[in-house]
Design a protein around this motif. Structure first.
Motif, mmCIF file in Angstrom:
data_model
loop_
_atom_site.group_PDB
_atom_site.id
_atom_site.type_symbol
_atom_site.label_atom_id
_atom_site.label_comp_id
_atom_site.label_asym_id
_atom_site.label_seq_id
_atom_site.Cartn_x
_atom_site.Cartn_y
_atom_site.Cartn_z
ATOM 1 N N ASN A 65 16.464 -5.312 -9.072
ATOM 2 C CA ASN A 65 17.812 -5.872 -9.006
ATOM 3 C C ASN A 65 18.135 -6.442 -10.385
ATOM 4 N N PRO A 66 19.362 -6.896 -10.621
ATOM 5 C CA PRO A 66 19.719 -7.368 -11.965
ATOM 6 C C PRO A 66 18.830 -8.487 -12.499
ATOM 7 N N GLY A 67 18.204 -9.245 -11.620
ATOM 8 C CA GLY A 67 17.316 -10.306 -12.078
ATOM 9 C C GLY A 67 15.859 -9.916 -12.128
ATOM 10 N N ARG A 68 15.503 -8.844 -11.445
ATOM 11 C CA ARG A 68 14.113 -8.359 -11.418
ATOM 12 C C ARG A 68 14.123 -6.922 -11.933
ATOM 13 N N TYR A 69 13.894 -6.784 -13.215
ATOM 14 C CA TYR A 69 14.157 -5.490 -13.845
ATOM 15 C C TYR A 69 13.058 -5.012 -14.801
ATOM 16 N N LEU A 70 12.009 -5.781 -15.027
ATOM 17 C CA LEU A 70 10.996 -5.353 -15.986
ATOM 18 C C LEU A 70 10.265 -4.125 -15.470
ATOM 19 N N PRO A 71 10.206 -3.050 -16.265
ATOM 20 C CA PRO A 71 9.592 -1.802 -15.794
ATOM 21 C C PRO A 71 8.074 -1.847 -15.889
ATOM 22 N N ALA A 72 7.439 -1.022 -15.082
ATOM 23 C CA ALA A 72 5.984 -0.849 -15.208
ATOM 24 C C ALA A 72 5.662 -0.284 -16.586
ATOM 25 N N LEU A 73 4.610 -0.816 -17.209
ATOM 26 C CA LEU A 73 4.195 -0.366 -18.533
ATOM 27 C C LEU A 73 2.825 0.302 -18.472
ATOM 28 N N ASN A 74 2.672 1.397 -19.218
ATOM 29 C CA ASN A 74 1.381 2.065 -19.353
ATOM 30 C C ASN A 74 0.756 2.372 -17.995
ATOM 31 N N THR A 75 1.585 2.889 -17.082
ATOM 32 C CA THR A 75 1.137 3.189 -15.722
ATOM 33 C C THR A 75 0.958 4.688 -15.554
ATOM 34 N N VAL A 76 -0.155 5.082 -14.937
ATOM 35 C CA VAL A 76 -0.526 6.498 -14.829
ATOM 36 C C VAL A 76 -0.677 6.893 -13.369
ATOM 37 N N PHE A 77 -0.024 7.989 -12.978
ATOM 38 C CA PHE A 77 -0.248 8.656 -11.700
ATOM 39 C C PHE A 77 -0.923 9.983 -12.013
ATOM 40 N N ALA A 78 -2.167 10.158 -11.603
ATOM 41 C CA ALA A 78 -2.897 11.370 -11.984
ATOM 42 C C ALA A 78 -3.696 11.939 -10.810
ATOM 43 N N LYS A 79 -3.680 13.256 -10.699
ATOM 44 C CA LYS A 79 -4.522 14.010 -9.759
ATOM 45 C C LYS A 79 -4.321 13.588 -8.304
ATOM 46 N N ASN A 80 -3.144 13.096 -7.996
ATOM 47 C CA ASN A 80 -2.816 12.804 -6.602
ATOM 48 C C ASN A 80 -2.380 14.092 -5.908
ATOM 49 N N ILE A 81 -2.651 14.186 -4.619
ATOM 50 C CA ILE A 81 -2.258 15.349 -3.814
ATOM 51 C C ILE A 81 -1.246 14.888 -2.775
ATOM 52 N N ILE A 82 -0.092 15.536 -2.798
ATOM 53 C CA ILE A 82 0.992 15.152 -1.894
ATOM 54 C C ILE A 82 1.361 16.355 -1.035
ATOM 55 N N VAL A 83 1.416 16.164 0.261
ATOM 56 C CA VAL A 83 1.912 17.192 1.178
ATOM 57 C C VAL A 83 3.335 16.782 1.549
ATOM 58 N N ALA A 84 4.323 17.541 1.021
ATOM 59 C CA ALA A 84 5.724 17.176 1.217
ATOM 60 C C ALA A 84 6.607 18.383 0.919
ATOM 61 N N ASN A 85 7.800 18.383 1.487
ATOM 62 C CA ASN A 85 8.750 19.474 1.259
ATOM 63 C C ASN A 85 9.868 19.101 0.302
ATOM 64 N N GLU A 86 9.792 17.900 -0.262
ATOM 65 C CA GLU A 86 10.772 17.475 -1.256
ATOM 66 C C GLU A 86 10.094 16.544 -2.238
ATOM 67 N N SER A 87 10.836 16.101 -3.245
ATOM 68 C CA SER A 87 10.240 15.299 -4.315
ATOM 69 C C SER A 87 9.507 14.088 -3.761
ATOM 70 N N PRO A 88 8.287 13.827 -4.252
ATOM 71 C CA PRO A 88 7.546 12.642 -3.797
ATOM 72 C C PRO A 88 8.004 11.357 -4.475
ATOM 73 N N LEU A 89 8.946 11.461 -5.422
ATOM 74 C CA LEU A 89 9.334 10.306 -6.222
ATOM 75 C C LEU A 89 10.670 9.733 -5.777
ATOM 76 N N LYS A 90 10.704 8.423 -5.597
ATOM 77 C CA LYS A 90 11.944 7.702 -5.373
ATOM 78 C C LYS A 90 12.080 6.679 -6.484
ATOM 79 N N TRP A 91 13.135 6.866 -7.316
ATOM 80 C CA TRP A 91 13.357 6.002 -8.465
ATOM 81 C C TRP A 91 14.360 4.909 -8.098
ATOM 82 N N TYR A 92 13.921 3.653 -8.162
ATOM 83 C CA TYR A 92 14.836 2.543 -7.953
ATOM 84 C C TYR A 92 15.376 2.025 -9.282
#
Length: 439
Positions: A340-367
């Motif tokens: 939200n406008p007051g809580r906005y600091l982004p994650a830094l140096n964060t890695v998503f690697a070698k995860n396996i997702i079973v899904a029919n659409e994008s696994p990512l939801k960007w807030y």
């Protein structure tokens, strides 16, 4: 003559060191005892009403002092009964707390002086004050190197954490394992965690607590089933079954979360792991049929507050999320959840690697789409995927194998039995059902 005296002396030494058994009927009788290493105190079967039990003594590793139900599960502490464990190498075994409630404090309290003490094979069930706003804990872990294992906790409806680890200036190295945390209904406000490791004001202290091979069933007291509020804890190989509450790394840094199972069975609002803070390692967990979104997604990386105080949402830094299996979850990855406008600091140096997702659409939801995340070698398994996978994700036009028990396998992973199908959870005497169907 000297030989006779020496022999008598040896016999006296042997008798002096011989452990004793005591049978008691009340807390007052326990208070009158002076206990030595190896002694056992057997609590007679029946209802023990309004008993304030204080178990004191100093055993040894080889010869702990034991307080146990003479008939496990048949010593029922009721009314306003409670237990204090105060000493070293003390073991409490086989008690049952039912038909009562407190007005404050703890049902079971490990004192600040307690060390190498253990609560096992014990139950606290529906021990609720009629006023749900009355705050007390069912188990408080103070001291150091204490253990709570093979216990059963069910039905807490009032304010306060079910089991809490309190911190001090030195790490405590507690162990919480093989317990069955049964249903906890929604409280409607904060203060309904099932386990909390630390407090916000002490959250930058090391705890080194291990939480492993516990079952959490329908633990819905609030957003957090397990709330990590200290540093360097390990939360591994637990089952979260149809829980709305999440495993939340709320405060503190350097937590390791691995081998846990989150089974939602499509129930509304079921969630997974929520990440806040620095240097967390979340790997090799299993998520299936979770419906939660945003802060209740399968894996949620939170947005942070600028200039945070100890109770704030701190910025995520250096998180590594790898080798997790996520099957049929509504929102596999929530990025910048809680933005939200007051809580906005982004994650830094964060890695998503070698995860396996079973899904029919994008696994990512960007807030917050301005956040920069490093995605590497993640795989999406789908026969009918819509769209083009984002960078760092590879689409596999395949299906993952499913075992007879309903759990899925990673590619190349051999069939296995999850811990709750092969390991004793909860008290022996309670005969709990540990069958958890995957629908």
């Amino acid at each position: 003559m000297k030989t006779i005296i020496f022999t008598f002396f040896l016999v006296w030494i042997a008798l002096a060191g011989q452990a004793k058994d005591y049978r008691i009927h009340s807390a007052k009788e326990l208070e009158a005892l002076v206990l030595s290493p190896g002694d056992r105190v057997l609590m007679e079967p029946g209802e023990w009403k309004d008993q304030k039990i204080v178990f004191k003594g100093n055993g040894t590793k080889a010869r702990p002092i034991v307080l146990l139900a003479a008939n496990p599960g048949k010593t029922v502490l009721s009314g306003n009964s409670s237990l204090v464990i105060d000493g070293a190498w003390l073991l409490v075994d086989g008690l049952s707390f039912e038909y009562g409630f407190l007005t404050g404090g703890e049902v079971v309290d490990f004192s600040e002086k307690s060390t190498y003490c253990r609560l096992t094979n014990t139950a606290i069930v529906d021990y609720n004050n009629p006023d749900e706003k009355v705050d007390y804990r069912w188990v408080s872990l103070r001291g150091s190197r204490n253990r709570v294992d093979h216990c059963f906790f069910k039905g807490k409806r009032h304010q306060g954490v079910t089991l809490i680890v309190w911190l001090s200036d030195t790490p405590n190295y507690h162990q919480i394992d093989h317990n069955y945390f049964g249903p906890r209904p929604e409280l409607g406000r904060n203060g309904g965690e099932t386990i909390r490791i630390g407090t916000s004001t002490w959250s930058f202290h090391d705890s080194f607590t291990v939480v492993e091979e516990n079952i959490f069933e329908h633990c819905n007291g609030e957003l957090e089933a397990v709330s990590n509020k200290s540093c360097k804890n390990i939360i591994r190989n637990n089952l979260f079954y149809e829980c709305k509450a999440t495993l939340t790394l709320r405060h503190g840094n350097h937590a390791e979360v691995y081998g846990n199972f989150f089974l939602g069975n499509g129930k509304p609002g079921t969630g997974g792991v929520r990440i806040i803070g620095e240097d967390h390692f979340v790997h090799d967990n299993y998520f299936q049929d979770l419906t939660g979104t945003s802060v209740s997604a399968a894996i949620s990386v939170m947005a942070g507050l600028p200039n945070p105080i100890l109770t704030s949402h701190w910025q995520v830094k250096n998180a590594v999320i790898t080798d997790n299996l996520i099957v049929n979850c509504k929102e596999p990855f929530a990025i910048a959840a809680g933005y939200n406008p007051g809580r906005y600091l982004p994650a830094l140096n964060t890695v998503f690697a070698k995860n396996i997702i079973v899904a029919n659409e994008s696994p990512l939801k960007w807030y917050d789409e301005r956040v920069v995340i490093d995605f590497k070698d993640n795989q999406i398994f789908s026969k009918s995927y819509s769209g083009t996978p984002e960078k760092g994700f590879v689409l596999k036009n395949e299906v993952v194998k499913r075992m007879e028990n309903g759990l899925y396998l990673k590619p190349g992973q051999p069939a296995f039995k999850p811990f709750w199908e092969s390991t004793k959870i909860g008290p022996d005497w309670a005969k709990l059902n540990t069958s958890f169907p995957v629908l």
